[in-house]
Motif scaffolding. Sequence first.
Motif, PDB file in Angstrom:
ATOM      1  N   VAL A   1      -3.570   5.886  -0.629  1.00  0.00           N
ATOM      2  CA  VAL A   1      -3.765   6.015   0.815  1.00  0.00           C
ATOM      3  C   VAL A   1      -4.967   6.919   1.075  1.00  0.00           C
ATOM      4  O   VAL A   1      -5.176   7.910   0.356  1.00  0.00           O
ATOM      5  N   GLY A   2      -5.780   6.564   2.056  1.00  0.00           N
ATOM      6  CA  GLY A   2      -6.923   7.374   2.439  1.00  0.00           C
ATOM      7  C   GLY A   2      -7.920   7.572   1.317  1.00  0.00           C
ATOM      8  O   GLY A   2      -8.564   8.632   1.236  1.00  0.00           O
ATOM      9  N   GLY A   3      -8.049   6.594   0.454  1.00  0.00           N
ATOM     10  CA  GLY A   3      -8.986   6.700  -0.657  1.00  0.00           C
ATOM     11  C   GLY A   3      -8.495   7.556  -1.809  1.00  0.00           C
ATOM     12  O   GLY A   3      -9.241   7.800  -2.760  1.00  0.00           O
TER      13      GLY A   3
ATOM     14  N   VAL B   1       0.690  -1.531   5.335  1.00  0.00           N
ATOM     15  CA  VAL B   1       0.984  -0.970   4.019  1.00  0.00           C
ATOM     16  C   VAL B   1       1.594  -2.066   3.140  1.00  0.00           C
ATOM     17  O   VAL B   1       2.552  -2.737   3.552  1.00  0.00           O
ATOM     18  N   ARG B   2       1.043  -2.235   1.939  1.00  0.00           N
ATOM     19  CA  ARG B   2       1.554  -3.232   1.007  1.00  0.00           C
ATOM     20  C   ARG B   2       2.458  -2.563  -0.027  1.00  0.00           C
ATOM     21  O   ARG B   2       2.134  -1.506  -0.575  1.00  0.00           O
TER      22      ARG B   2
ATOM     23  N   GLU C   1       0.406   0.793  -1.116  1.00  0.00           N
ATOM     24  CA  GLU C   1      -1.033   0.889  -0.867  1.00  0.00           C
ATOM     25  C   GLU C   1      -1.325   0.623   0.606  1.00  0.00           C
ATOM     26  O   GLU C   1      -0.853  -0.367   1.178  1.00  0.00           O
ATOM     27  N   GLU C   2      -2.122   1.522   1.214  1.00  0.00           N
ATOM     28  CA  GLU C   2      -2.567   1.279   2.567  1.00  0.00           C
ATOM     29  C   GLU C   2      -3.694   0.248   2.546  1.00  0.00           C
ATOM     30  O   GLU C   2      -4.640   0.349   1.764  1.00  0.00           O
ATOM     31  N   LEU C   3      -3.586  -0.759   3.423  1.00  0.00           N
ATOM     32  CA  LEU C   3      -4.606  -1.793   3.517  1.00  0.00           C
ATOM     33  C   LEU C   3      -5.641  -1.400   4.553  1.00  0.00           C
ATOM     34  O   LEU C   3      -5.302  -0.839   5.607  1.00  0.00           O
ATOM     35  N   SER C   4      -6.860  -1.727   4.282  1.00  0.00           N
ATOM     36  CA  SER C   4      -7.935  -1.357   5.231  1.00  0.00           C
ATOM     37  C   SER C   4      -7.975  -2.304   6.410  1.00  0.00           C
ATOM     38  O   SER C   4      -7.465  -3.414   6.346  1.00  0.00           O
TER      39      SER C   4
END
Length: 418
Positions: free
Chosen positions: A294-296, A350-351, A415-418
């Motif tokens: 998340v957030g890079g 979010v995946r 994982e956060e998706l962009s």
Amino acid sequence: MSRIGTLMKQREPEQDSLLPAVLTRRISPARSTTVAAWSGMALGVGVLILFVTGMISHLIQHPPGWFWWPAHPVWLYRVTQGVHVTVGVMMIPLLLVKFWSVYPRFFLKEPIRPREALPRVLERLSVAVLIGAILFQIVTGLFNTAQFYPWKFFFTTTHHAMAYVAVGAVIVHVAVKIPVVRNVLSRAPKAAEAAADPIPDASTDVAGPRNALPPGNTRPPGLSRRAMLAAAGAGTVVAGLAVAGQSVPFLRWVSVLAPRSGHGPQGVPINRTAAAAAVTETARSPQYVLTVRVGGRERGFSRAELEALPQSDSALPIACVEGWSAQGHWSGVRLRDLLASVGEYRGGDVRFVSLETTGIYGSSVLPHSFATDASTLIALRLNGADLTLDHGYPCRLIAPNRPGVLQTKWLKSIEELS
């Protein structure tokens, strides 16, 4: 002669039947336009309910860009999908009554004028499509509730596509039958109803000597139309009660045909076991790590590290597309807190990816509004005990108002998706 009498006389040559005379004479007075119309209207309402609730489930699982589904109330999907399956089962007795009331008409020998040929063919084709589509939907839906798939096609997409066919056929059929339905709803005189019936009621002697009984014989009165409709209504209610308990807890004692009783490991049923998902070894591995991006930034969490984070509780139902649902008391880490412990969450979807690699639901995507909801957890415990392996140990997603297939178990990564 009255207009109705003229119509009866005109229709008399059209009422020859391909059925043997002995069967024609025994046609029940309950096989009438009244029964066909009322059962058909009930079926039409049922098809509409099934279409709407089925579309809700499909859109949640395969959301287009315009679709929005709320996180609250947390029980909404439990209700919509429970209604979907229960109404589908209630359609069975209605469908049987509808077929019973109209099947003699399939054996009529009716002369058709040339200009009537195409409309008549289209009407019969629409009926064939309607019968086929509804039977397909009900049979495959029932098999799905039992998780029995004796076919090679993918149930979800096929069931969804056939829903449009069924609804289209219902619309065409209703458009053709509007005059008949209007007559029934307006409580037209019995003779007018008989004039609209290709197979007349046994109580109206509009078919002339052809349907008359031999001298000295009398026709048994048979079941009345009102009694038939009452029996159809009672059968529909009984069919609903026989399965409704899998989503309505206080009805479970009468739901003798419900595929899921509400019981299971830790008080909650399961659809897919760890053995079926082939995750038994990886889920129990001492090297297990949940990777969160998340957030890079990226960080791994062992089960012990997840337990060391601040814990929260959520009382959420888990509801599956098969219609069953059960309330659970879940404990674990709030998703929003877990994301914040890694990096800055910028509000994307979010995946979630599972350790499972053999199924079609090995991952899911959670919209932003669900990801930030306080009741959305990375669950570690259920009903006061650590998750069993079949319930998703070492950790799983549990979010409000979502189908069970999207509550990903045996989490491998977030994982956060962009």
